[in-house]
Design a protein around this motif. Structure first.
Motif, PDB file in Angstrom:
ATOM      1  N   UNK A 235      -2.612   5.288   7.522  1.00  0.00           N
ATOM      2  CA  UNK A 235      -2.437   5.953   6.233  1.00  0.00           C
ATOM      3  C   UNK A 235      -2.138   7.423   6.483  1.00  0.00           C
ATOM      4  N   UNK A 236      -1.107   7.906   5.803  1.00  0.00           N
ATOM      5  CA  UNK A 236      -0.761   9.324   5.917  1.00  0.00           C
ATOM      6  C   UNK A 236      -0.292   9.805   4.541  1.00  0.00           C
ATOM      7  N   UNK A 237      -1.084  10.617   3.850  1.00  0.00           N
ATOM      8  CA  UNK A 237      -0.642  11.106   2.538  1.00  0.00           C
ATOM      9  C   UNK A 237       0.731  11.755   2.632  1.00  0.00           C
ATOM     10  N   UNK A 238       1.609  11.401   1.695  1.00  0.00           N
ATOM     11  CA  UNK A 238       2.962  11.947   1.713  1.00  0.00           C
ATOM     12  C   UNK A 238       3.776  11.462   2.898  1.00  0.00           C
ATOM     13  N   UNK A 239       3.588  10.182   3.266  1.00  0.00           N
ATOM     14  CA  UNK A 239       4.249   9.682   4.476  1.00  0.00           C
ATOM     15  C   UNK A 239       5.768   9.816   4.422  1.00  0.00           C
ATOM     16  N   UNK A 240       6.382   9.482   3.292  1.00  0.00           N
ATOM     17  CA  UNK A 240       7.853   9.489   3.215  1.00  0.00           C
ATOM     18  C   UNK A 240       8.421  10.853   3.599  1.00  0.00           C
ATOM     19  N   UNK A 241       7.794  11.920   3.134  1.00  0.00           N
ATOM     20  CA  UNK A 241       8.277  13.260   3.463  1.00  0.00           C
ATOM     21  C   UNK A 241       8.006  13.623   4.917  1.00  0.00           C
ATOM     22  N   UNK A 242       6.910  13.107   5.457  1.00  0.00           N
ATOM     23  CA  UNK A 242       6.532  13.446   6.833  1.00  0.00           C
ATOM     24  C   UNK A 242       7.219  12.573   7.871  1.00  0.00           C
ATOM     25  N   UNK A 243       7.867  11.472   7.456  1.00  0.00           N
ATOM     26  CA  UNK A 243       8.416  10.502   8.404  1.00  0.00           C
ATOM     27  C   UNK A 243       9.363  11.109   9.435  1.00  0.00           C
TER      28      UNK A 243
ATOM     29  N   UNK B 226       5.794  -6.969   9.229  1.00  0.00           N
ATOM     30  CA  UNK B 226       6.042  -6.463  10.588  1.00  0.00           C
ATOM     31  C   UNK B 226       4.960  -6.907  11.560  1.00  0.00           C
ATOM     32  N   UNK B 227       4.548  -8.161  11.436  1.00  0.00           N
ATOM     33  CA  UNK B 227       3.550  -8.710  12.355  1.00  0.00           C
ATOM     34  C   UNK B 227       4.179  -9.464  13.527  1.00  0.00           C
ATOM     35  N   UNK B 228       5.492  -9.637  13.507  1.00  0.00           N
ATOM     36  CA  UNK B 228       6.162 -10.459  14.514  1.00  0.00           C
ATOM     37  C   UNK B 228       7.040  -9.570  15.391  1.00  0.00           C
TER      38      UNK B 228
ATOM     39  N   UNK C  31       0.827  -1.208   0.000  1.00  0.00           N
ATOM     40  CA  UNK C  31       0.000   0.000   0.000  1.00  0.00           C
ATOM     41  C   UNK C  31       0.865   1.263   0.000  1.00  0.00           C
ATOM     42  N   UNK C  32       0.469   2.253  -0.787  1.00  0.00           N
ATOM     43  CA  UNK C  32       1.205   3.511  -0.796  1.00  0.00           C
ATOM     44  C   UNK C  32       0.777   4.385   0.375  1.00  0.00           C
ATOM     45  N   UNK C  33       1.718   5.157   0.895  1.00  0.00           N
ATOM     46  CA  UNK C  33       1.464   6.101   1.989  1.00  0.00           C
ATOM     47  C   UNK C  33       0.882   5.428   3.226  1.00  0.00           C
ATOM     48  N   UNK C  34       1.255   4.169   3.445  1.00  0.00           N
ATOM     49  CA  UNK C  34       0.886   3.460   4.671  1.00  0.00           C
ATOM     50  C   UNK C  34       2.148   3.180   5.483  1.00  0.00           C
ATOM     51  N   UNK C  35       2.035   3.309   6.782  1.00  0.00           N
ATOM     52  CA  UNK C  35       3.154   3.043   7.677  1.00  0.00           C
ATOM     53  C   UNK C  35       2.734   2.045   8.732  1.00  0.00           C
ATOM     54  N   UNK C  36       3.716   1.289   9.215  1.00  0.00           N
ATOM     55  CA  UNK C  36       3.480   0.346  10.310  1.00  0.00           C
ATOM     56  C   UNK C  36       4.305   0.802  11.506  1.00  0.00           C
TER      57      UNK C  36
ATOM     58  N   UNK D 236       8.585   5.921  28.090  1.00  0.00           N
ATOM     59  CA  UNK D 236       9.727   4.996  28.157  1.00  0.00           C
ATOM     60  C   UNK D 236       9.439   3.720  27.370  1.00  0.00           C
ATOM     61  N   UNK D 237       8.893   3.896  26.163  1.00  0.00           N
ATOM     62  CA  UNK D 237       8.568   2.766  25.304  1.00  0.00           C
ATOM     63  C   UNK D 237       9.537   2.690  24.127  1.00  0.00           C
ATOM     64  N   UNK D 238       9.732   1.493  23.630  1.00  0.00           N
ATOM     65  CA  UNK D 238      10.495   1.301  22.398  1.00  0.00           C
ATOM     66  C   UNK D 238       9.531   1.347  21.218  1.00  0.00           C
ATOM     67  N   UNK D 239      10.006   1.785  20.079  1.00  0.00           N
ATOM     68  CA  UNK D 239       9.144   1.840  18.898  1.00  0.00           C
ATOM     69  C   UNK D 239       9.991   1.707  17.637  1.00  0.00           C
ATOM     70  N   UNK D 240       9.353   1.296  16.557  1.00  0.00           N
ATOM     71  CA  UNK D 240       9.965   1.348  15.235  1.00  0.00           C
ATOM     72  C   UNK D 240       8.873   1.639  14.221  1.00  0.00           C
ATOM     73  N   UNK D 241       9.232   2.410  13.222  1.00  0.00           N
ATOM     74  CA  UNK D 241       8.286   2.891  12.221  1.00  0.00           C
ATOM     75  C   UNK D 241       8.811   2.518  10.847  1.00  0.00           C
TER      76      UNK D 241
END
Length: 291
Positions: free
Chosen positions: A60-68, A279-281, A7-12, A84-89
């Motif tokens: 979904x975020x239009x223009x995600x790559x630029x907004x990342x 990125x389901x695991x 999917x375009x402009x989708x982030x996990x 104090x959480x870990x995250x990855x995008x």
């Protein structure tokens, strides 16, 4: 049409750490103020009072790559500093690069390449590496580069592992062992620096070594199956991603057990690869959370 199009402009977004009140609200508010719309959300906590917490959000975020970069800064401030959480995008429109290592048994290798060609696996395959040349023509027929790296005789595999590292490091996001019949050292795994997924029959720790299905037939087993897991320095003891079994009977020959075993190996490995690519695991100690 591919079963799993990118999917375009989708982030996990993956979030994990100690559970506490307000995490879901904070994540939802962060995505909203950054112009995103949540399309899927899964979460799990092993204890709501300070236990381990895991969350997977697709938005979904239009223009995600630029907004990342701006979103990542907000994640640092809100989830990192605030909770104090870990995250990855990750940008879901960018497929992960998957290398495949194989030996002489080609059923898992060719199944992955076939699924990739159909578009069922959201990955690219920059290379296949084998310690045998049997599958070279088949691999190249898929338009994928084939590399032969012979295994070093004896217990010291440092020479062949160095060749593998030269091909892999910096060029792949994860590696799949499609019945690659070599043990990888902890030094190799450390230098590689990306996840490695393995597949094997589920008889272990019974029937270790050659001809497991013949010996399973001799013992009269009633279930055969397969296990896919992340590779660690402890042989075949890494965090399990997926497993499955099929029933067999006394009437099934050893050859039929092997054929059905190969079939379940293909299914289990392809599911594990798909879930990892999406990125389901989430790894947690020596087990996994699979959303």
């Amino acid at each position: 049409m591919p079963l799993h199009p990118l999917p375009s402009d989708h982030a996990c977004l993956i979030v994990y750490g100690r559970d506490r009140p307000g995490i879901v609200a904070a994540v939802s508010a962060l995505i909203t103020r950054n112009g995103g719309n949540i399309v899927a959300l899964d979460q799990y906590s092993d204890d709501p009072i300070g236990g381990a917490y895991f969350q997977r959000v697709v938005f979904h975020r239009p223009g995600f790559a630029a907004a990342a970069p701006e979103i990542e800064a907000d994640l640092d401030a809100t989830l990192g500093a605030g909770f104090d959480l870990n995250w990855r995008l990750r940008d879901q429109s960018v497929p992960k690069r998957m290398a495949v290592l194989a030996s002489q048994q080609d059923h898992c290798l060719l199944d992955l390449l076939w699924r990739h060609r159909r578009g069922d696996l959201p990955v690219t395959v920059p290379m296949v590496i084998s310690n045998h040349t049997d599958a070279a023509d088949d691999v190249r027929s898929f338009g994928i580069p084939f590399h032969h790296v012979a295994s070093t005789p004896g217990p010291d595999k440092s020479a062949s592992e160095a060749e593998l590292l030269e091909l892999l490091v910096g060029n792949v996001d994860f590696v799949v062992l499609a019945r690659y019949m070599q043990i990888l050292s902890q030094d190799f795994l450390d230098k590689l620096g990306v996840p490695v997924i393995n597949i094997h029959h589920s008889f272990l720790p019974a029937f270790v070594g050659a001809e497991p299905y013949r010996r399973a037939k001799e013992r009269g087993v009633k279930l055969i199956g397969a296990t896919s897991h992340y590779v660690t320095g402890d042989l075949d003891e890494g965090p399990i991603i997926e497993q499955d079994t099929v029933r067999v009977t006394h009437a099934d020959s050893a050859a039929e057990l092997a054929r059905r075993g190969a079939d379940v190996e293909r299914q289990v490995l392809s599911r594990a690869v798909l879930w990892h690519a999406q990125d389901r695991v989430i790894r947690h100690g020596n087990h996994t959370i699979v959303f």
